[in-house]
Design a protein around this motif. Structure first.
Motif: not given
Length: 90
Positions: A17, A24, A28, A38, A57
């Motif tokens: 990420r 985040q 998400a 997350i 994800v």
């Protein structure tokens, strides 16, 4: 291929990420999950996270999860037989 527990999977997700420069919140949103989910996943604390959510994800991050057979563990009989063979060969 190595074994990874949920905490290590979370660390890998967090690293990917960050490499993709996503917050985040952004991850998400893209995965259709909450930021809290997350966050819990990245900390290895989302033990009740379903496979479909995890897959979403991973897809957003360009990662995949694979499943493989564990190498069979020897039985006690197998170990004793091996020990007898080694003792006989010595």
């Amino acid at each position: 291929m190595t074994y990874m527990d949920l905490e290590q999977i979370g660390q890998r997700i967090k690293a990917q990420r960050k490499q993709r420069q996503l917050s985040q919140h952004a991850l998400a949103r893209m995965a259709g999950l909450s930021r809290l989910t997350i966050n819990q996943l990245e900390r290895g604390g989302a033990a009740d996270l379903g496979a479909r959510k995890l897959e979403r994800v991973l897809n957003v991050l360009g990662l995949e999860l694979s499943v493989r057979d564990l190498s069979p563990r020897p039985t006690l009989d197998d170990l004793l037989a091996e020990q007898r063979r080694k003792s006989g060969a010595a």
